[in-house]
Design a protein around this motif. Structure first.
Motif, PDB file in Angstrom:
ATOM      1  N   THR A  13       0.909  -1.469   0.052  1.00  0.00           N
ATOM      2  CA  THR A  13       0.050  -0.151  -0.128  1.00  0.00           C
ATOM      3  C   THR A  13       0.799   1.375   0.260  1.00  0.00           C
ATOM      4  O   THR A  13       1.979   1.191   0.425  1.00  0.00           O
ATOM      5  CB  THR A  13      -0.938   0.034   1.348  1.00  0.00           C
ATOM      6  OG1 THR A  13      -0.158   0.279   2.375  1.00  0.00           O
ATOM      7  CG2 THR A  13      -1.776  -1.260   1.386  1.00  0.00           C
ATOM      8  N   LEU A  14       0.404   2.370  -0.417  1.00  0.00           N
ATOM      9  CA  LEU A  14       1.072   3.570  -0.468  1.00  0.00           C
ATOM     10  C   LEU A  14       1.497   3.937   1.117  1.00  0.00           C
ATOM     11  O   LEU A  14       2.650   4.266   1.128  1.00  0.00           O
ATOM     12  CB  LEU A  14       0.140   4.779  -1.184  1.00  0.00           C
ATOM     13  CG  LEU A  14       0.902   6.098  -1.299  1.00  0.00           C
ATOM     14  CD1 LEU A  14       2.090   6.017  -2.041  1.00  0.00           C
ATOM     15  CD2 LEU A  14      -0.136   6.948  -2.002  1.00  0.00           C
ATOM     16  N   GLU A  15       0.660   3.731   1.940  1.00  0.00           N
ATOM     17  CA  GLU A  15       0.772   3.831   3.289  1.00  0.00           C
ATOM     18  C   GLU A  15       1.881   3.244   3.853  1.00  0.00           C
ATOM     19  O   GLU A  15       3.008   3.746   4.533  1.00  0.00           O
ATOM     20  CB  GLU A  15      -0.345   3.915   4.258  1.00  0.00           C
ATOM     21  CG  GLU A  15      -1.476   4.936   3.985  1.00  0.00           C
ATOM     22  CD  GLU A  15      -2.087   4.651   2.690  1.00  0.00           C
ATOM     23  OE1 GLU A  15      -2.142   3.714   2.142  1.00  0.00           O
ATOM     24  OE2 GLU A  15      -2.749   5.739   2.307  1.00  0.00           O
ATOM     25  N   ALA A  18       5.292   4.826   2.278  1.00  0.00           N
ATOM     26  CA  ALA A  18       5.517   5.898   2.679  1.00  0.00           C
ATOM     27  C   ALA A  18       6.147   5.726   4.105  1.00  0.00           C
ATOM     28  O   ALA A  18       7.373   6.375   4.330  1.00  0.00           O
ATOM     29  CB  ALA A  18       4.365   6.800   2.647  1.00  0.00           C
ATOM     30  N   GLY A  19       5.748   4.921   5.105  1.00  0.00           N
ATOM     31  CA  GLY A  19       6.224   4.792   6.326  1.00  0.00           C
ATOM     32  C   GLY A  19       7.564   4.116   6.449  1.00  0.00           C
ATOM     33  O   GLY A  19       8.452   4.424   7.022  1.00  0.00           O
ATOM     34  N   HIS A  48       1.649   2.552  -6.733  1.00  0.00           N
ATOM     35  CA  HIS A  48       1.177   3.161  -5.963  1.00  0.00           C
ATOM     36  C   HIS A  48       1.837   4.372  -5.682  1.00  0.00           C
ATOM     37  O   HIS A  48       1.403   5.731  -6.195  1.00  0.00           O
ATOM     38  CB  HIS A  48       0.463   2.972  -4.518  1.00  0.00           C
ATOM     39  CG  HIS A  48      -0.292   1.690  -4.666  1.00  0.00           C
ATOM     40  ND1 HIS A  48      -1.548   1.670  -5.382  1.00  0.00           N
ATOM     41  CD2 HIS A  48      -0.130   0.454  -4.246  1.00  0.00           C
ATOM     42  CE1 HIS A  48      -2.129   0.393  -5.402  1.00  0.00           C
ATOM     43  NE2 HIS A  48      -1.315  -0.123  -4.449  1.00  0.00           N
ATOM     44  N   HIS A  84       1.563  10.730   3.103  1.00  0.00           N
ATOM     45  CA  HIS A  84       0.989   9.309   3.390  1.00  0.00           C
ATOM     46  C   HIS A  84       1.158   8.289   4.406  1.00  0.00           C
ATOM     47  O   HIS A  84       0.976   7.602   4.550  1.00  0.00           O
ATOM     48  CB  HIS A  84       0.857   8.605   2.014  1.00  0.00           C
ATOM     49  CG  HIS A  84       0.097   9.428   0.850  1.00  0.00           C
ATOM     50  ND1 HIS A  84      -1.267   9.158   0.768  1.00  0.00           N
ATOM     51  CD2 HIS A  84       0.276  10.193   0.068  1.00  0.00           C
ATOM     52  CE1 HIS A  84      -1.726   9.695  -0.245  1.00  0.00           C
ATOM     53  NE2 HIS A  84      -0.650  10.467  -0.688  1.00  0.00           N
ATOM     54  N   ARG A  85       2.506   8.878   4.975  1.00  0.00           N
ATOM     55  CA  ARG A  85       2.961   8.261   5.878  1.00  0.00           C
ATOM     56  C   ARG A  85       2.169   8.028   7.280  1.00  0.00           C
ATOM     57  O   ARG A  85       1.431   8.916   7.626  1.00  0.00           O
ATOM     58  CB  ARG A  85       4.208   8.342   6.419  1.00  0.00           C
ATOM     59  CG  ARG A  85       4.610   9.790   7.229  1.00  0.00           C
ATOM     60  CD  ARG A  85       5.940   9.945   7.586  1.00  0.00           C
ATOM     61  NE  ARG A  85       6.039  11.083   8.189  1.00  0.00           N
ATOM     62  CZ  ARG A  85       7.562  11.536   8.657  1.00  0.00           C
ATOM     63  NH1 ARG A  85       8.487  10.733   8.287  1.00  0.00           N
ATOM     64  NH2 ARG A  85       7.484  12.873   9.162  1.00  0.00           N
ATOM     65  N   PRO A  86       1.969   6.838   7.781  1.00  0.00           N
ATOM     66  CA  PRO A  86       1.268   6.694   9.049  1.00  0.00           C
ATOM     67  C   PRO A  86       1.786   7.731  10.148  1.00  0.00           C
ATOM     68  O   PRO A  86       2.876   8.082  10.123  1.00  0.00           O
ATOM     69  CB  PRO A  86       1.156   5.229   9.522  1.00  0.00           C
ATOM     70  CG  PRO A  86       1.904   4.598   8.310  1.00  0.00           C
ATOM     71  CD  PRO A  86       2.703   5.760   7.481  1.00  0.00           C
ATOM     72  N   PRO A  91       5.610   2.067   9.448  1.00  0.00           N
ATOM     73  CA  PRO A  91       4.871   1.417   8.655  1.00  0.00           C
ATOM     74  C   PRO A  91       3.623   0.633   9.642  1.00  0.00           C
ATOM     75  O   PRO A  91       3.890   0.417  10.507  1.00  0.00           O
ATOM     76  CB  PRO A  91       5.748   0.324   7.918  1.00  0.00           C
ATOM     77  CG  PRO A  91       6.670   0.286   8.673  1.00  0.00           C
ATOM     78  CD  PRO A  91       6.979   1.487   9.450  1.00  0.00           C
ATOM     79  N   ASN A  92       2.520   0.385   9.059  1.00  0.00           N
ATOM     80  CA  ASN A  92       1.360  -0.131   9.730  1.00  0.00           C
ATOM     81  C   ASN A  92       1.762  -1.585  10.227  1.00  0.00           C
ATOM     82  O   ASN A  92       2.417  -2.334   9.483  1.00  0.00           O
ATOM     83  CB  ASN A  92       0.252  -0.139   8.834  1.00  0.00           C
ATOM     84  CG  ASN A  92      -0.177   1.094   8.563  1.00  0.00           C
ATOM     85  OD1 ASN A  92      -0.195   2.098   9.316  1.00  0.00           O
ATOM     86  ND2 ASN A  92      -1.057   1.189   7.380  1.00  0.00           N
TER      87      ASN A  92
END
Length: 92
Positions: A13-15, A18-19, A48, A84-86, A91-92
């Motif tokens: 995912t993009l998130e 990004a993270g 993404h 977009h980073r959490p 990362p998640n």
């Protein structure tokens, strides 16, 4: 999780991308950043990231794999990471 850790996260995912890149950039180590870029270049999340950054996927993958990105591409990616980073940059 950073590239130095043994098991990379799912970068689909993009998130997550990004993270992961935010953590690598925050580490401040060029080898860590280069390895993170290479890992993202081979991930499902690259599609993404490329779309969000407005950079053609194939060109972005090639630049990330070489560890040699143009300033325009790097700045575009950094903007995406920032948006977009959490929370906390992890990362998640």
């Amino acid at each position: 999780m950073t590239p130095a850790e043994s098991s990379p996260p799912a970068l689909d995912t993009l998130e997550a991308v990004a993270g992961y890149l935010a953590a690598a950039f925050d580490a401040g180590d060029p080898d860590t950043m280069t390895e993170a870029l290479r890992l993202v270049a081979r991930s499902a999340g690259l599609t993404h990231l490329a779309a969000a950054a407005g950079v053609p996927r194939d060109l972005l993958a090639a630049a990330m794999n070489r560890g040699e990105m143009g300033l325009d591409s790097l700045l575009a990616i950094m903007k995406v990471i920032d948006l977009h980073r959490p929370a906390g940059g992890a990362p998640n």
